[in-house]
Design an enzyme around this catalytic site. Sequence first.
Site, short mmCIF file in Angstrom:
data_model
loop_
_atom_site.label_atom_id
_atom_site.label_comp_id
_atom_site.label_asym_id
_atom_site.label_seq_id
_atom_site.Cartn_x
_atom_site.Cartn_y
_atom_site.Cartn_z
N PHE A 35 -12.15 -1.45 3.68
CA PHE A 35 -11.26 -0.63 4.48
C PHE A 35 -11.41 -0.96 5.97
O PHE A 35 -12.21 -0.35 6.68
CB PHE A 35 -11.54 0.85 4.23
CG PHE A 35 -10.78 1.42 3.05
CD1 PHE A 35 -10.50 0.65 1.94
CD2 PHE A 35 -10.35 2.74 3.06
CE1 PHE A 35 -9.80 1.17 0.86
CE2 PHE A 35 -9.66 3.27 1.99
CZ PHE A 35 -9.38 2.49 0.89
N LYS A 88 -8.60 2.00 -10.12
CA LYS A 88 -9.25 2.12 -8.82
C LYS A 88 -10.40 3.11 -8.89
O LYS A 88 -10.24 4.24 -9.35
CB LYS A 88 -8.24 2.59 -7.76
CG LYS A 88 -7.29 1.51 -7.29
CD LYS A 88 -6.36 2.02 -6.20
CE LYS A 88 -7.04 2.07 -4.86
NZ LYS A 88 -6.07 2.42 -3.77
N THR A 120 -12.60 0.51 -4.45
CA THR A 120 -12.04 0.89 -3.16
C THR A 120 -13.07 1.64 -2.32
O THR A 120 -14.22 1.79 -2.72
CB THR A 120 -10.78 1.74 -3.40
OG1 THR A 120 -10.11 1.98 -2.16
CG2 THR A 120 -11.11 3.05 -4.07
N ASP A 179 0.86 -1.18 0.00
CA ASP A 179 0.00 0.00 0.00
C ASP A 179 0.90 1.23 0.00
O ASP A 179 0.98 1.98 0.98
CB ASP A 179 -0.89 -0.02 1.24
CG ASP A 179 -2.05 0.96 1.13
OD1 ASP A 179 -2.25 1.52 0.04
OD2 ASP A 179 -2.74 1.17 2.14
N GLU A 224 -5.53 4.91 -9.13
CA GLU A 224 -6.82 5.50 -8.77
C GLU A 224 -7.12 6.73 -9.62
O GLU A 224 -6.31 7.65 -9.70
CB GLU A 224 -6.82 5.89 -7.29
CG GLU A 224 -8.16 6.38 -6.81
CD GLU A 224 -8.43 6.02 -5.37
OE1 GLU A 224 -9.53 6.32 -4.90
OE2 GLU A 224 -7.56 5.41 -4.72
#
Length: 316
Positions: free
Chosen positions: A177, A131, A155, A16, A95
Amino acid sequence: MNQLSQLKQFTTVVADSGNINMIRKYKPKNATTNPSLILQIIDLPDYKKLIIDSIIYAKKKGGSRKEKIINASDKVLVNIGKEILNYIPGTVSSEIDARLSFNQDLCIQKAHKIINMYEAEGIDRSKVLIKLASTWECVQAAKELKKNNINCNLTLLFSLAQAKICAESEVFLISPFVGRIYDWYYERQYFKKCNVNDDPGVLSLKKIYSYYKQYNYQTIIMGASFRNVQQILALSGCDYLTISPIFLEELQNSTEIVNRNLFPTECILEKPIPLSESDFRLQHNQDLMAVEKLSHGINQFSQDQEKLEKILDSMI
């Protein structure tokens, strides 16, 4: 074996981070970035040439100042993704602008643009995940993009309703998350520090994992946003886990035993009727935590996108 090596036996480990040095060190299979992570590394010397190249690209493309800023931002995303792919065998998640999260058509257009930019650099689309936030509009965009062999990582996922529509649309991967769910409950003092097996974020991912496996959905589950190593280890056996450098280091420095905690069910049930848009919105709306955290996440990524664009604007 250290804990990181043990964990990799049960779970695909994803970095990440967009930090190349961290990726070299921990050797994840895949990596993921977002505007917040890009802001953390944009001033590092290793990335200077990538940023300068993005500015040159935008100036060559021409157009209005706004168009130049957008093109520079998109090029930064692709340049960093391309650099990351030099050091991992799998995929990089890139993303797109979170401000597009409620516009299906614009998400599709932006995704095609990013993929075309990657392919112009010699990167096959199979190496890139787009993303998108887990809104109804983004899930429908992902469903359409898959028809063109563009896979997506959905996400900012907080509710089972979000997970359901992702699976029903056969999106490639979701990112629940864990840590942000934990934060919401902890900040409201709904619990004090608890055993990790009672952690609301851990329990949420376990519920999604069980739901997916009992109906044999093929969408990959990638746990994300962790607050401590205990959350990560409690979810060993999850398809993927995306882990920040601070926890990758902690796992690498420990030799305590890692046990697998998540196992796919042997009981495969007939898939339920897919949720309609109204059913999804009702079910998601009934989860106050999910509503607030999705909104907050989109706003945060949007603000960080704007900060990145201001930096690029000053350079243009």
